[in-house]
Design a protein around this motif. Structure first.
Motif, PDB file in Angstrom:
ATOM      1  N   SER A 168       0.859  -1.174   0.000  1.00 13.11           N
ATOM      2  CA  SER A 168       0.000   0.000   0.000  1.00 13.11           C
ATOM      3  C   SER A 168       0.898   1.227   0.000  1.00 13.11           C
ATOM      4  O   SER A 168       2.055   1.162   0.411  1.00 13.11           O
ATOM      5  CB  SER A 168      -0.946   0.008   1.205  1.00 13.11           C
ATOM      6  N   TYR A 169       0.379   2.311  -0.490  1.00 13.83           N
ATOM      7  CA  TYR A 169       1.152   3.535  -0.622  1.00 13.83           C
ATOM      8  C   TYR A 169       0.461   4.657   0.131  1.00 13.83           C
ATOM      9  O   TYR A 169      -0.759   4.762   0.108  1.00 13.83           O
ATOM     10  CB  TYR A 169       1.298   3.913  -2.100  1.00 13.83           C
ATOM     11  N   ASP A 170       1.252   5.496   0.777  1.00 11.80           N
ATOM     12  CA  ASP A 170       0.723   6.653   1.490  1.00 11.80           C
ATOM     13  C   ASP A 170       0.508   7.775   0.484  1.00 11.80           C
ATOM     14  O   ASP A 170       1.422   8.525   0.169  1.00 11.80           O
ATOM     15  CB  ASP A 170       1.699   7.088   2.584  1.00 11.80           C
ATOM     16  N   CYS A 171      -0.695   7.874  -0.037  1.00  8.66           N
ATOM     17  CA  CYS A 171      -0.986   8.877  -1.057  1.00  8.66           C
ATOM     18  C   CYS A 171      -1.204  10.260  -0.462  1.00  8.66           C
ATOM     19  O   CYS A 171      -1.425  11.226  -1.187  1.00  8.66           O
ATOM     20  CB  CYS A 171      -2.174   8.451  -1.915  1.00  8.66           C
ATOM     21  N   ASP A 219       1.259  11.510   1.089  1.00  9.33           N
ATOM     22  CA  ASP A 219       2.656  11.916   1.011  1.00  9.33           C
ATOM     23  C   ASP A 219       3.018  12.028  -0.473  1.00  9.33           C
ATOM     24  O   ASP A 219       2.647  11.164  -1.272  1.00  9.33           O
ATOM     25  CB  ASP A 219       3.516  10.839   1.693  1.00  9.33           C
ATOM     26  N   LEU A 252       5.800  11.629  -2.234  1.00  8.77           N
ATOM     27  CA  LEU A 252       6.559  10.513  -2.792  1.00  8.77           C
ATOM     28  C   LEU A 252       5.716   9.243  -2.840  1.00  8.77           C
ATOM     29  O   LEU A 252       5.765   8.499  -3.826  1.00  8.77           O
ATOM     30  CB  LEU A 252       7.845  10.276  -1.994  1.00  8.77           C
ATOM     31  N   GLY A 253       4.927   8.994  -1.809  1.00  9.52           N
ATOM     32  CA  GLY A 253       4.053   7.824  -1.800  1.00  9.52           C
ATOM     33  C   GLY A 253       3.056   7.864  -2.950  1.00  9.52           C
ATOM     34  O   GLY A 253       2.790   6.851  -3.602  1.00  9.52           O
ATOM     35  N   TYR A 254       2.505   9.046  -3.211  1.00 11.24           N
ATOM     36  CA  TYR A 254       1.565   9.218  -4.323  1.00 11.24           C
ATOM     37  C   TYR A 254       2.256   8.943  -5.655  1.00 11.24           C
ATOM     38  O   TYR A 254       1.715   8.259  -6.521  1.00 11.24           O
ATOM     39  CB  TYR A 254       0.978  10.629  -4.299  1.00 11.24           C
ATOM     40  N   LYS A 293       4.893   7.058  -6.168  1.00  9.64           N
ATOM     41  CA  LYS A 293       5.157   5.615  -6.257  1.00  9.64           C
ATOM     42  C   LYS A 293       3.900   4.870  -6.698  1.00  9.64           C
ATOM     43  O   LYS A 293       3.968   3.960  -7.533  1.00  9.64           O
ATOM     44  CB  LYS A 293       5.640   5.071  -4.918  1.00  9.64           C
ATOM     45  N   ALA A 294       2.752   5.248  -6.142  1.00  9.45           N
ATOM     46  CA  ALA A 294       1.489   4.598  -6.508  1.00  9.45           C
ATOM     47  C   ALA A 294       1.184   4.826  -7.985  1.00  9.45           C
ATOM     48  O   ALA A 294       0.750   3.901  -8.685  1.00  9.45           O
ATOM     49  CB  ALA A 294       0.348   5.133  -5.646  1.00  9.45           C
TER      50      ALA A 294
END
Length: 117
Positions: A73-76, A78, A80-82, A84-85
């Motif tokens: 799962s990705y921290d959207c 954040d 960078l997390g968004y 990566k997703a």
């Protein structure tokens, strides 16, 4: 992806009740009542209203269900997390993955050539 569903007894103790929860994501399903709880929840750390505080309060009046996802799962919330997703979505999308892979390959070549210059 594996999904397990269960009713919550104590949201914050999930990693202790289900040790596998430390490796995956726990996603609560809240009734529309959560919005009223959020309105009544006091700001916590950093001056932010915490969803977990509202969920714990809601659990005193009704059952809150959740599912546990085993996978990535990705921290959207954040940046960078968004990003990566978005990359993962592009790499897996049936219609876009070939063109997206080609784009990434070209970008990688451009980046390495600009470093060498």
């Amino acid at each position: 992806m594996t999904v397990l569903s269960y009713g919550l007894l104590d949201y914050l103790s999930l990693p202790y009740v289900f040790p596998s929860c430390q490796k995956g994501g726990n996603f609560p399903f809240c009734s529309p009542s959560i919005w009223q709880e959020l309105k009544q929840t006091q700001a916590g750390v950093g001056g932010e209203i915490q969803l977990t505080d509202a969920i714990e309060s809601l659990m005193t009046t009704e059952v809150v269900n959740a599912f546990h996802m085993v996978g990535v799962s990705y921290d959207c919330g954040d940046k960078l997390g968004y990003m990566k997703a978005c990359v993962e979505f592009g790499l897996r999308h049936a219609e876009l993955k070939a063109a997206f892979n080609e784009y990434l390959a070209l970008r990688t070549l451009q980046d390495t050539s600009s470093i060498a210059a």
